[in-house]
Design an enzyme around this catalytic site. Structure first.
Site, PDB file in Angstrom:
ATOM      1  N   LYS A 228      86.675  38.461  88.134  1.00  0.00           N
ATOM      2  CA  LYS A 228      87.640  37.467  88.616  1.00  0.00           C
ATOM      3  C   LYS A 228      89.275  37.883  89.087  1.00  0.00           C
ATOM      4  O   LYS A 228      89.918  37.168  88.945  1.00  0.00           O
ATOM      5  CB  LYS A 228      87.977  36.259  87.421  1.00  0.00           C
ATOM      6  CG  LYS A 228      86.604  35.702  86.681  1.00  0.00           C
ATOM      7  CD  LYS A 228      85.564  35.725  87.592  1.00  0.00           C
ATOM      8  CE  LYS A 228      85.747  34.162  88.715  1.00  0.00           C
ATOM      9  NZ  LYS A 228      84.776  34.016  89.621  1.00  0.00           N
TER      10      LYS A 228
ATOM     11  N   HIS B 271      81.528  45.719  88.674  1.00  0.00           N
ATOM     12  CA  HIS B 271      82.498  45.310  87.764  1.00  0.00           C
ATOM     13  C   HIS B 271      82.325  46.305  86.370  1.00  0.00           C
ATOM     14  O   HIS B 271      82.852  46.054  85.563  1.00  0.00           O
ATOM     15  CB  HIS B 271      82.182  44.038  87.034  1.00  0.00           C
ATOM     16  CG  HIS B 271      82.290  42.732  87.894  1.00  0.00           C
ATOM     17  ND1 HIS B 271      83.549  42.622  88.792  1.00  0.00           N
ATOM     18  CD2 HIS B 271      81.626  41.568  88.125  1.00  0.00           C
ATOM     19  CE1 HIS B 271      83.261  41.506  89.400  1.00  0.00           C
ATOM     20  NE2 HIS B 271      82.241  40.741  89.157  1.00  0.00           N
TER      21      HIS B 271
ATOM     22  N   SER C 177      90.822  32.717  84.655  1.00  0.00           N
ATOM     23  CA  SER C 177      89.867  32.445  85.616  1.00  0.00           C
ATOM     24  C   SER C 177      88.431  32.937  84.868  1.00  0.00           C
ATOM     25  O   SER C 177      87.380  32.018  85.417  1.00  0.00           O
ATOM     26  CB  SER C 177      90.199  33.462  86.910  1.00  0.00           C
ATOM     27  OG  SER C 177      89.114  33.206  87.952  1.00  0.00           O
TER      28      SER C 177
END
Ligand code: A3P
Length: 292
Positions: free
Chosen positions: A44, A105, A135
């Site tokens: 995010k 990620h 988020s």
């Protein structure tokens, strides 16, 4: 059918979704080509935005590239394993010729070491902690593969304690920050992209040793605006053929702003978060900005 929310299993102490943890060896052994580019983020922080910018820069602003395949297929997610019909990131990468854009990620210490042995370029995107948390909270509600976020107040504590999928935000942003010079990582900030997208797109262009005309840069600024990406089915995840996201709960392109945390943190929560932040971030001075 539904995939279900995967439990988190620690990999070297970092909680990862079981479908990633259970395939860990094949991820760790991945060998990129030296020409491959890594885009790394905490979830995010602006991953999709950066992927779209990079794809357009590489293809000289050709808007047709955006229509050829969805963003996450054009630049696959290294560590995502999914049951059919979604191919895993590793399977997708096998079908592509280098140079490829590979998204991850993973925190720095879990990135397959061959990326650094091969001196691959890498772009890291960081977003201020409180907006990143907000988020992620909305994302964990609509992403039906990640654990349920639970109530808001508890979620803040999970974030602070590094219990969310992909582990602690603090270690993530610090890990890439301390390695950025040695590994030639371009470290950019979501807030800078919001403030002056052209400047940041040009920064990425120079890092990639590309030369793109001012006119094309202007087109890329336009094509990658929040409004245009929200309406672009190839960028907004609406065309991903999987029961992964329920965008009736929250849109993937949710708000796209700096400072939305003010709408969610109470003053007390903000104070508690800030005090803990000081403790967790004191040894490195990463120039995050929230007031723009
Ligand atoms: P919000 O939930 O705050 O709206 P990622 O791609 O890493 O999953 O990040 C998603 C976040 O980036 C979402 O934040 C999304 O709205 C925002 N985002 C995506 N594209 C954007 C754009 N072109 N401009 C600004 N924000 C964008």
């Amino acid at each position: 059918g539904s995939l279900g929310r995967f439990p988190l299993i620690p990999v070297r102490g970092v909680p990862l979704m079981s479908l990633i943890a259970n395939n860990w060896d094949s991820i760790w052994d991945f060998r990129p080509d030296p020409s491959d580019l890594l885009i790394a983020t905490y979830p995010k922080a602006g991953t999709t935005w950066t992927q779209e910018i990079v794809d357009l820069l590489i293809h000289n602003g050709d808007a047709e590239i955006c229509k050829r395949a969805p963003t996450p297929v054009r630049s696959p997610f290294l560590e995502i394993f999914s049951p059919p019909p979604i191919p895993s990131g590793l399977d997708l990468l096998k079908t592509m010729d280098p140079p490829r854009v590979i998204k991850t990620h993973l925190p720095f210490q879990l990135v397959p070491p061959a990326f650094w042995e091969n001196k691959c370029k890498a772009i890291y995107v960081a977003r201020n902690a409180k907006d990143n948390l907000v988020s992620y909270y909305f994302f964990d509600r609509m992403n039906l593969t990640q654990p349920e976020p639970g109530p808001w107040e508890g979620y803040i504590h999970k974030f602070m304690q590094g219990q969310l999928s992909w582990g602690p935000w603090y270690d993530h942003v610090k890990g890439y920050w301390v390695e950025r010079e040695k590994r030639n990582i371009l470290y950019i900030f979501y807030e800078d992209m919001k403030e002056n997208p052209r400047r940041e797109i040009e920064r990425i262009m120079r890092y990639l040793d590309l030369s793109v005309s001012d006119e094309v840069i202007s087109r890329i600024v336009e094509l990658t605006s929040f409004k245009n990406m929200k309406e672009n089915p190839m960028a907004n995840y609406s065309c991903i053929p999987a029961p992964v996201f329920d965008q009736s709960i929250s849109s993937f392109m949710r708000k796209g702003e700096v400072g939305d945390w003010r709408n969610h943190f109470t003053p007390e929560q903000s104070k508690m978060f800030d005090e803990d932040y000081e403790r967790q971030m004191k040894e490195v001075n990463i120039p995050f900005r929230t007031l723009i």
